[in-house]
Scaffold this motif. Structure first.
Motif, PDB file in Angstrom:
ATOM      1  N   LEU A 106       0.863  -1.234   0.150  1.00  0.00           N
ATOM      2  CA  LEU A 106       0.003   0.047  -0.168  1.00  0.00           C
ATOM      3  C   LEU A 106       0.891   1.168   0.157  1.00  0.00           C
ATOM      4  O   LEU A 106       0.706   2.215  -0.606  1.00  0.00           O
ATOM      5  CB  LEU A 106      -0.792  -0.011   1.245  1.00  0.00           C
ATOM      6  N   THR A 107       2.209   1.128   0.699  1.00  0.00           N
ATOM      7  CA  THR A 107       2.891   2.473   0.690  1.00  0.00           C
ATOM      8  C   THR A 107       3.376   2.669  -0.430  1.00  0.00           C
ATOM      9  O   THR A 107       3.519   3.938  -1.017  1.00  0.00           O
ATOM     10  CB  THR A 107       3.903   2.207   1.725  1.00  0.00           C
ATOM     11  N   LEU A 108       3.936   1.597  -1.376  1.00  0.00           N
ATOM     12  CA  LEU A 108       4.394   1.826  -2.592  1.00  0.00           C
ATOM     13  C   LEU A 108       3.237   2.520  -3.442  1.00  0.00           C
ATOM     14  O   LEU A 108       3.781   3.404  -4.170  1.00  0.00           O
ATOM     15  CB  LEU A 108       5.084   0.277  -2.890  1.00  0.00           C
ATOM     16  N   LEU A 109       2.316   1.852  -3.509  1.00  0.00           N
ATOM     17  CA  LEU A 109       1.191   2.334  -4.409  1.00  0.00           C
ATOM     18  C   LEU A 109       0.817   3.733  -4.095  1.00  0.00           C
ATOM     19  O   LEU A 109       0.817   4.587  -5.040  1.00  0.00           O
ATOM     20  CB  LEU A 109       0.113   1.698  -4.247  1.00  0.00           C
ATOM     21  N   ARG A 110       0.942   4.250  -2.821  1.00  0.00           N
ATOM     22  CA  ARG A 110       0.682   5.722  -2.724  1.00  0.00           C
ATOM     23  C   ARG A 110       1.855   6.619  -3.004  1.00  0.00           C
ATOM     24  O   ARG A 110       1.597   7.592  -3.688  1.00  0.00           O
ATOM     25  CB  ARG A 110       0.545   5.721  -0.991  1.00  0.00           C
ATOM     26  N   GLN A 111       2.901   6.081  -3.022  1.00  0.00           N
ATOM     27  CA  GLN A 111       4.152   6.807  -3.579  1.00  0.00           C
ATOM     28  C   GLN A 111       4.063   7.012  -5.140  1.00  0.00           C
ATOM     29  O   GLN A 111       4.472   7.939  -5.488  1.00  0.00           O
ATOM     30  CB  GLN A 111       5.315   6.220  -2.935  1.00  0.00           C
ATOM     31  N   ARG A 112       3.671   5.782  -5.574  1.00  0.00           N
ATOM     32  CA  ARG A 112       3.629   5.885  -7.224  1.00  0.00           C
ATOM     33  C   ARG A 112       2.461   6.335  -7.635  1.00  0.00           C
ATOM     34  O   ARG A 112       2.425   6.682  -8.878  1.00  0.00           O
ATOM     35  CB  ARG A 112       4.052   4.485  -7.717  1.00  0.00           C
ATOM     36  N   GLY A 113       1.023   6.232  -7.020  1.00  0.00           N
ATOM     37  CA  GLY A 113       0.009   6.417  -7.743  1.00  0.00           C
ATOM     38  C   GLY A 113      -0.631   5.251  -8.031  1.00  0.00           C
ATOM     39  O   GLY A 113      -1.856   5.021  -7.963  1.00  0.00           O
ATOM     40  N   SER A 114       0.049   4.842  -9.015  1.00  0.00           N
ATOM     41  CA  SER A 114      -0.386   3.055  -9.485  1.00  0.00           C
ATOM     42  C   SER A 114       0.896   2.531  -9.845  1.00  0.00           C
ATOM     43  O   SER A 114       2.044   2.893  -9.987  1.00  0.00           O
ATOM     44  CB  SER A 114      -1.296   3.407 -10.630  1.00  0.00           C
ATOM     45  N   LEU A 115       0.862   1.094 -10.267  1.00  0.00           N
ATOM     46  CA  LEU A 115       1.896   0.350 -10.594  1.00  0.00           C
ATOM     47  C   LEU A 115       1.776   0.266 -12.300  1.00  0.00           C
ATOM     48  O   LEU A 115       0.715   0.210 -13.041  1.00  0.00           O
ATOM     49  CB  LEU A 115       1.667  -1.127 -10.156  1.00  0.00           C
ATOM     50  N   ASP A 116       2.993   0.193 -12.827  1.00  0.00           N
ATOM     51  CA  ASP A 116       3.181   0.174 -14.154  1.00  0.00           C
ATOM     52  C   ASP A 116       2.846  -1.582 -14.556  1.00  0.00           C
ATOM     53  O   ASP A 116       2.647  -2.315 -13.716  1.00  0.00           O
ATOM     54  CB  ASP A 116       4.568   0.344 -14.963  1.00  0.00           C
ATOM     55  N   ILE A 117       2.576  -1.723 -15.674  1.00  0.00           N
ATOM     56  CA  ILE A 117       1.772  -3.146 -16.165  1.00  0.00           C
ATOM     57  C   ILE A 117       2.818  -4.311 -15.655  1.00  0.00           C
ATOM     58  O   ILE A 117       2.488  -5.266 -15.051  1.00  0.00           O
ATOM     59  CB  ILE A 117       1.668  -3.161 -17.498  1.00  0.00           C
ATOM     60  N   GLU A 118       3.975  -4.026 -15.755  1.00  0.00           N
ATOM     61  CA  GLU A 118       5.138  -5.035 -15.763  1.00  0.00           C
ATOM     62  C   GLU A 118       5.200  -5.176 -14.234  1.00  0.00           C
ATOM     63  O   GLU A 118       5.158  -6.404 -13.727  1.00  0.00           O
ATOM     64  CB  GLU A 118       6.626  -4.694 -16.069  1.00  0.00           C
ATOM     65  N   ALA A 119       5.276  -4.303 -13.188  1.00  0.00           N
ATOM     66  CA  ALA A 119       5.158  -4.441 -11.763  1.00  0.00           C
ATOM     67  C   ALA A 119       3.786  -5.161 -11.415  1.00  0.00           C
ATOM     68  O   ALA A 119       3.853  -5.868 -10.407  1.00  0.00           O
ATOM     69  CB  ALA A 119       5.369  -2.957 -11.218  1.00  0.00           C
TER      70      ALA A 119
END
Length: 220
Positions: A106-119
């Motif tokens: 959740l922390t990573l998603l908040r930092q990025r906004g969303s994940l790229d397709i590969e991640a």
């Protein structure tokens, strides 16, 4: 008794809180706090969930902890957080688990906004692998969500928190308990209808959508 025999009988991980050097706070929950720690016996970094007994006054709360330990201690999978040891003292119950250094997804998603397709593809494949393992052992997690998905130092996803998990050996018409996180609940749970392992599959779909868009499809 030889030194070798004594060493062989020693637990790999300590069975008292004094056997650990307690470090930084990793997170707080409704039942207790989680700390980073180092085991004095092994020198290994771990996480310790400290559950306050004062909040375990009701039978239901105590059952949550007992069920979490009973289920979690049986699990061994690359994408499930491992439970190393558990013990208690007069004030707390302690669960010693694998340390996931990068914390909640959740922390990573908040930092990025969303994940790229590969991640998103990589993490989702790891999540599905972990859930398939749980279901192959008839374990229904019932609270799959981003804050219960942790990342190790090498970016491996691990499923955590088995406080709401249940052993599901057959269809149970009485399994109608509303539990979990509203945004991730399947329709049958919300409607208080009997539910099965498929409830976790619904949560998988919600999680994948959230990986890609940054928000769950349903806001409650």
């Amino acid at each position: 008794m030889s030194a070798e025999s004594k060493a062989a009988e020693m637990p790999a991980y300590g069975r008292n809180v004094e056997d650990y050097c307690i470090g930084r706070l990793l997170g707080r929950g409704s039942f207790g706090d989680v700390y980073e720690a180092k085991c004095r016996n092994t020198g290994k970094a771990v996480a310790i969930k400290m559950i306050r007994k004062e909040i375990l006054q009701t039978k239901t709360m105590l059952e949550h902890v007992v069920r979490e330990v009973e289920i979690h201690c049986q699990l061994r999978h690359p994408h499930v957080v491992e439970l190393y040891e558990y013990f208690e003292d007069v004030s707390r119950v302690y669960l010693v688990t694998e340390l996931c250094e990068k914390g909640e997804l959740l922390t990573l998603l908040r930092q990025r906004g969303s994940l790229d397709i590969e991640a998103a593809r990589t993490y989702f494949a790891q999540l599905v692998s972990g859930v398939q393992y749980l279901h192959s052992h008839c374990i229904l997690h019932r609270d799959l969500k981003l804050s219960n998905l942790l990342l190790t130092a090498d970016n491996n996803l691990k499923i955590a928190d088995f406080g709401l998990a249940a052993a599901v050996h057959s269809a149970d018409p009485e399994r109608r308990t509303i539990c979990g996180t509203p945004n991730y609940m399947s329709p049958e749970i919300v409607s208080q209808e009997p539910y099965s392992l498929a409830a976790d599959v619904w949560a998988l779909g919600i999680t994948l959508f959230t990986f890609i868009t940054g928000t769950p499809p349903f806001q409650v």
